[in-house]
Design a protein around this motif. Sequence first.
Motif, PDB file in Angstrom:
ATOM      1  N   UNK B  62       0.865  -1.269  -0.179  1.00 43.03           N
ATOM      2  CA  UNK B  62       0.130  -0.127  -0.091  1.00 43.03           C
ATOM      3  C   UNK B  62       0.845   1.188  -0.077  1.00 43.03           C
ATOM      4  N   UNK B  63       0.366   2.360  -0.503  1.00 47.62           N
ATOM      5  CA  UNK B  63       1.014   3.568  -0.355  1.00 47.62           C
ATOM      6  C   UNK B  63       0.741   4.387   1.117  1.00 47.62           C
ATOM      7  N   UNK B  64       1.855   4.986   1.595  1.00 50.14           N
ATOM      8  CA  UNK B  64       1.952   5.928   2.467  1.00 50.14           C
ATOM      9  C   UNK B  64       0.537   6.564   2.875  1.00 50.14           C
ATOM     10  N   UNK B  65       0.214   7.262   1.654  1.00 53.73           N
ATOM     11  CA  UNK B  65      -1.024   8.393   1.644  1.00 53.73           C
ATOM     12  C   UNK B  65      -2.392   7.572   2.111  1.00 53.73           C
ATOM     13  N   UNK B  66      -2.392   6.455   1.260  1.00 53.69           N
ATOM     14  CA  UNK B  66      -3.647   5.537   1.584  1.00 53.69           C
ATOM     15  C   UNK B  66      -3.619   5.228   3.105  1.00 53.69           C
ATOM     16  N   UNK B  67      -2.593   4.741   3.674  1.00 52.08           N
ATOM     17  CA  UNK B  67      -2.411   4.347   5.080  1.00 52.08           C
ATOM     18  C   UNK B  67      -2.682   5.516   5.897  1.00 52.08           C
ATOM     19  N   UNK B  68      -2.302   6.817   5.594  1.00 54.48           N
ATOM     20  CA  UNK B  68      -2.681   8.334   6.366  1.00 54.48           C
ATOM     21  C   UNK B  68      -4.315   8.421   6.391  1.00 54.48           C
ATOM     22  N   UNK B  69      -4.689   7.996   5.342  1.00 53.42           N
ATOM     23  CA  UNK B  69      -6.283   8.226   5.295  1.00 53.42           C
ATOM     24  C   UNK B  69      -7.067   7.148   6.172  1.00 53.42           C
ATOM     25  N   UNK B  70      -6.475   6.032   6.030  1.00 50.90           N
ATOM     26  CA  UNK B  70      -7.212   4.961   6.402  1.00 50.90           C
ATOM     27  C   UNK B  70      -7.128   5.183   8.212  1.00 50.90           C
ATOM     28  N   UNK B  71      -6.191   5.961   8.527  1.00 49.61           N
ATOM     29  CA  UNK B  71      -5.915   6.125  10.188  1.00 49.61           C
ATOM     30  C   UNK B  71      -6.438   7.466  10.497  1.00 49.61           C
ATOM     31  N   UNK B  72      -6.844   8.168   9.385  1.00 49.23           N
ATOM     32  CA  UNK B  72      -7.366   9.744   9.808  1.00 49.23           C
ATOM     33  C   UNK B  72      -6.053  10.273  10.569  1.00 49.23           C
ATOM     34  N   UNK B  73      -4.951  10.301   9.971  1.00 45.54           N
ATOM     35  CA  UNK B  73      -3.938  11.088  10.467  1.00 45.54           C
ATOM     36  C   UNK B  73      -3.215  11.734   9.233  1.00 45.54           C
ATOM     37  N   UNK B  74      -2.648  12.922   9.604  1.00 44.37           N
ATOM     38  CA  UNK B  74      -1.952  13.869   8.531  1.00 44.37           C
ATOM     39  C   UNK B  74      -0.859  12.898   7.960  1.00 44.37           C
ATOM     40  N   UNK B  75      -0.390  13.496   6.864  1.00 40.33           N
ATOM     41  CA  UNK B  75       0.340  12.444   6.013  1.00 40.33           C
ATOM     42  C   UNK B  75       1.891  12.530   6.662  1.00 40.33           C
ATOM     43  N   UNK B  96       7.104   3.289  -5.748  1.00 35.68           N
ATOM     44  CA  UNK B  96       6.034   2.694  -6.736  1.00 35.68           C
ATOM     45  C   UNK B  96       6.398   2.504  -8.149  1.00 35.68           C
ATOM     46  N   UNK B  97       6.292   1.351  -8.867  1.00 38.95           N
ATOM     47  CA  UNK B  97       6.713   1.262 -10.066  1.00 38.95           C
ATOM     48  C   UNK B  97       5.586   1.898 -10.875  1.00 38.95           C
ATOM     49  N   UNK B  98       4.420   2.146 -10.533  1.00 41.32           N
ATOM     50  CA  UNK B  98       3.416   2.904 -11.306  1.00 41.32           C
ATOM     51  C   UNK B  98       3.445   4.320 -10.906  1.00 41.32           C
ATOM     52  N   UNK B  99       4.274   5.011 -10.287  1.00 51.07           N
ATOM     53  CA  UNK B  99       3.975   6.233  -9.774  1.00 51.07           C
ATOM     54  C   UNK B  99       5.571   6.785  -9.425  1.00 51.07           C
ATOM     55  N   UNK B 100       6.123   7.352 -10.211  1.00 53.96           N
ATOM     56  CA  UNK B 100       7.446   7.986  -9.781  1.00 53.96           C
ATOM     57  C   UNK B 100       7.442   8.960  -8.546  1.00 53.96           C
ATOM     58  N   UNK B 101       6.543   9.336  -8.072  1.00 54.56           N
ATOM     59  CA  UNK B 101       6.299  10.018  -6.882  1.00 54.56           C
ATOM     60  C   UNK B 101       6.272   9.344  -5.632  1.00 54.56           C
ATOM     61  N   UNK B 102       5.682   8.179  -5.861  1.00 51.60           N
ATOM     62  CA  UNK B 102       5.205   7.191  -4.770  1.00 51.60           C
ATOM     63  C   UNK B 102       6.114   6.159  -4.286  1.00 51.60           C
ATOM     64  N   UNK B 103       5.695   5.614  -3.081  1.00 46.53           N
ATOM     65  CA  UNK B 103       6.295   4.471  -2.514  1.00 46.53           C
ATOM     66  C   UNK B 103       5.366   3.481  -2.137  1.00 46.53           C
ATOM     67  N   UNK B 104       5.723   2.158  -2.063  1.00 48.35           N
ATOM     68  CA  UNK B 104       4.974   1.089  -1.543  1.00 48.35           C
ATOM     69  C   UNK B 104       5.525   0.492  -0.478  1.00 48.35           C
ATOM     70  N   UNK B 105       4.619   0.138   0.791  1.00 55.42           N
ATOM     71  CA  UNK B 105       5.091  -0.458   1.864  1.00 55.42           C
ATOM     72  C   UNK B 105       4.957  -1.867   1.745  1.00 55.42           C
ATOM     73  N   UNK B 106       6.220  -2.562   2.130  1.00 55.59           N
ATOM     74  CA  UNK B 106       5.978  -4.081   2.607  1.00 55.59           C
ATOM     75  C   UNK B 106       6.436  -4.600   3.712  1.00 55.59           C
ATOM     76  N   UNK B 107       5.586  -5.513   4.302  1.00 50.70           N
ATOM     77  CA  UNK B 107       6.225  -5.986   5.618  1.00 50.70           C
ATOM     78  C   UNK B 107       7.363  -6.931   5.312  1.00 50.70           C
TER      79      UNK B 107
END
Lengths: 157, 157
Positions: B62-75, B96-107
């Motif tokens: 998942x992306x950091x932003x997606x997680x920020x929204x899920x937890x209702x906290x600022x990015x 993130x291979x699909x978005x040069x700005x983004x990252x993906x989080x893996x456990x």
Amino acid sequence: MKKSELPDIQQNGGAQLMFDMLNEIGIIAQLSRTLLESRLGDGLTQHHFGALNHLVRLGDGRTPLEMARAFQVPKTSMSHTLAGLEKRELIRMVPNPEDGRGKLIYLTTAGRQLRDNAINTITPDIVAMLPQFGEEDASAVLPLLRKLRVQLDSARD
Amino acid sequence: MKKSELPDIQQNGGAQLMFDMLNEIGIIAQLSRTLLESRLGDGLTQHHFGALNHLVRLGDGRTPLEMARAFQVPKTSMSHTLAGLEKRELIRMVPNPEDGRGKLIYLTTAGRQLRDNAINTITPDIVAMLPQFGEEDASAVLPLLRKLRVQLDSARD
DNA sequence: ATCATATAGTACGATATCGAATCAAACAAG
DNA sequence: CTTGTTTGATTCGATATCGTACTATATGAT
């Protein structure tokens, strides 16, 4: 490896229920905190407001430690919160005449006013929420939440 | 001055009910957070655990932003939390291979294990609490809390 | 292609949180 | 009294929270 060895909370139906409940409670607390603080402005936090409201509702002249216990926060945190309120002149801290180590916390006029203003600002939001949520449901939930709070409180070491 | 001009929430019976409910919810959130963090040890916070648990339950990548929204906290808060998890090697952050700005989080394996251990450590406390609180009451409260959360959530600007 | 705008994420600064250590006063035992 | 312990509160340090500002990439309009 047996399936039952997996750490899977799905297998403890009851625990899952409690987890979900505490999770919802955490999110609601987060949302209502954000809502409150956006209405308070300045650098005021939920704890600042909570302290003022506590003093209005239960009367001032309380000790910091007493307040720390009421809010379930470490006394160092309460000390910091009270320092912030004193800096803004919303409370006064005077030596406790009955205990040379202690202090007593008194509201200033500005402190009372700020608390009253905050309540007046927020109440419409709350009132608007009530019919939507359902007053009956609120009445039903409140005592159960109290029970849970008391239980969690007494489970503290 | 008429009495009704006083900013007294007692005069809005319904609002008082909601205030009390949100107050109890805040205290419960505080207590359960303290309980959780005492079991987590290290410097791990509720948010650290929450992030790991989220990734396990809903899948990682998942992306950091997606997680920020899920937890209702600022990015920015989520960014900090994830940095803490990465420093402890509980997650990996890859472009993130699909978005040069983004990252993906893996456990990482350690991340999964820490989350599983935490759940195993806490579950007994939760299970012990259930019969005392009452499974029926828990089942009754949960949907109402969800309703309240959704309502508060949609009231956000 | 160019430029304006929007979006993902981070850096930084101000303040908050809270445990450990500290300090002073109260209290208890002899 | 003296001493040891307890208690109320603060200081300090490490980390957390989050708003503002920033960078880099993406997207949309012409």
